[in-house]
Design a protein around this motif. Sequence first.
Motif, PDB file in Angstrom:
ATOM      1  N   ILE A 141     -52.981 -55.227   4.320  1.00 57.48           N
ATOM      2  CA  ILE A 141     -52.159 -54.566   4.507  1.00 57.48           C
ATOM      3  C   ILE A 141     -51.675 -53.512   3.170  1.00 57.48           C
ATOM      4  O   ILE A 141     -52.351 -54.635   1.934  1.00 57.48           O
ATOM      5  CB  ILE A 141     -50.928 -55.975   4.072  1.00 57.48           C
ATOM      6  CG1 ILE A 141     -51.570 -57.186   6.139  1.00 57.48           C
ATOM      7  CG2 ILE A 141     -49.271 -55.842   3.925  1.00 57.48           C
ATOM      8  CD1 ILE A 141     -50.537 -57.965   5.712  1.00 57.48           C
ATOM      9  N   THR A 142     -51.014 -52.610   3.199  1.00 57.46           N
ATOM     10  CA  THR A 142     -50.306 -52.070   1.663  1.00 57.46           C
ATOM     11  C   THR A 142     -48.597 -52.192   1.227  1.00 57.46           C
ATOM     12  O   THR A 142     -48.007 -52.597   2.636  1.00 57.46           O
ATOM     13  CB  THR A 142     -51.080 -50.235   1.827  1.00 57.46           C
ATOM     14  OG1 THR A 142     -50.502 -49.926   3.156  1.00 57.46           O
ATOM     15  CG2 THR A 142     -52.312 -50.422   1.929  1.00 57.46           C
ATOM     16  N   ALA A 143     -49.032 -52.476   0.269  1.00 56.46           N
ATOM     17  CA  ALA A 143     -47.516 -52.823   0.108  1.00 56.46           C
ATOM     18  C   ALA A 143     -47.177 -51.734  -1.606  1.00 56.46           C
ATOM     19  O   ALA A 143     -48.151 -51.800  -2.833  1.00 56.46           O
ATOM     20  CB  ALA A 143     -46.819 -53.725  -0.417  1.00 56.46           C
ATOM     21  N   VAL A 144     -45.390 -51.359  -1.340  1.00 50.29           N
ATOM     22  CA  VAL A 144     -45.729 -50.347  -3.045  1.00 50.29           C
ATOM     23  C   VAL A 144     -44.428 -51.499  -3.092  1.00 50.29           C
ATOM     24  O   VAL A 144     -44.512 -51.301  -4.902  1.00 50.29           O
ATOM     25  CB  VAL A 144     -44.778 -49.353  -2.624  1.00 50.29           C
ATOM     26  CG1 VAL A 144     -46.051 -48.307  -1.836  1.00 50.29           C
ATOM     27  CG2 VAL A 144     -43.478 -49.173  -1.609  1.00 50.29           C
ATOM     28  N   THR A 145     -44.054 -52.681  -2.884  1.00 53.34           N
ATOM     29  CA  THR A 145     -43.046 -53.327  -3.404  1.00 53.34           C
ATOM     30  C   THR A 145     -43.148 -54.615  -3.499  1.00 53.34           C
ATOM     31  O   THR A 145     -44.361 -55.415  -2.975  1.00 53.34           O
ATOM     32  CB  THR A 145     -40.992 -53.716  -2.454  1.00 53.34           C
ATOM     33  OG1 THR A 145     -41.962 -54.738  -1.953  1.00 53.34           O
ATOM     34  CG2 THR A 145     -41.156 -51.674  -2.498  1.00 53.34           C
ATOM     35  N   ILE A 146     -42.552 -55.655  -4.553  1.00 51.29           N
ATOM     36  CA  ILE A 146     -43.501 -57.135  -5.372  1.00 51.29           C
ATOM     37  C   ILE A 146     -42.813 -58.012  -3.693  1.00 51.29           C
ATOM     38  O   ILE A 146     -43.566 -59.134  -3.631  1.00 51.29           O
ATOM     39  CB  ILE A 146     -42.967 -57.651  -6.422  1.00 51.29           C
ATOM     40  CG1 ILE A 146     -43.213 -56.845  -7.452  1.00 51.29           C
ATOM     41  CG2 ILE A 146     -43.091 -58.789  -6.780  1.00 51.29           C
ATOM     42  CD1 ILE A 146     -44.624 -56.562  -7.763  1.00 51.29           C
ATOM     43  N   GLU A 147     -41.798 -57.495  -3.514  1.00 55.41           N
ATOM     44  CA  GLU A 147     -41.244 -58.105  -2.030  1.00 55.41           C
ATOM     45  C   GLU A 147     -42.251 -57.978  -0.807  1.00 55.41           C
ATOM     46  O   GLU A 147     -42.440 -58.843   0.287  1.00 55.41           O
ATOM     47  CB  GLU A 147     -39.873 -57.733  -1.719  1.00 55.41           C
ATOM     48  CG  GLU A 147     -38.913 -58.095  -2.758  1.00 55.41           C
ATOM     49  CD  GLU A 147     -38.508 -57.065  -4.069  1.00 55.41           C
ATOM     50  OE1 GLU A 147     -38.033 -57.507  -4.551  1.00 55.41           O
ATOM     51  OE2 GLU A 147     -39.453 -56.680  -4.319  1.00 55.41           O
TER      52      GLU A 147
END
Length: 197
Positions: A141-147
């Motif tokens: 999984i990639t994420a750009v936000t902390i949430e």
Amino acid sequence: MNKKWNYSSFGIPDSYFVRGKAPMTKEEVRAVVMGKLRLQEEHIFVDVGAGTGSVSIEAALKLSKGKVYAIEYKEEALELLEINKNTFEINNLNIMRGRAEIELKKIASFDRIFVGGSSGALPEVLDYAHQHLTPEGRIVITAVTIETLNQGLQGLKTKGFQEIEVISVGISKGRFTGNYTLMEAQNSVYVISGMKK
């Protein structure tokens, strides 16, 4: 070897893809993602939130005996995905038009899944992935936000995934200006991975 990309390494340059305004996993982050997926040539691979198809295409080039399902619902991204599929002459890539939580139900089993974007459906995607990944199947999984990072990380832990890892990838690229080179930072991207036991 593919006519468009005749190397065995990951990280096809971004400039090789038709991009438009659709999201795209950039080449350096994509190289990390592909490494974490640990693909074998016969794997069935699912790309959720495929965008321009950069991850799908890199995977399809490696899966000479396997298949790639690219799930996307945004019309502009779907058009770009089709263009890039044709540009790279990919035959083992199936484009699925629709929301991930619906389209995933059409795939009975898979070995690897990448979630680059889920438009709020990450819990549903994680549920389905946990139920339908093959034993020792991997999720990235990639994420750009902390949430999103928190939701993805806690989701993998709750589902009992093993070998969970999270890294932060920060890339700066040189921009030439006269006799000088300025390093310009890109947004940091979190890469979360785990294996089904």
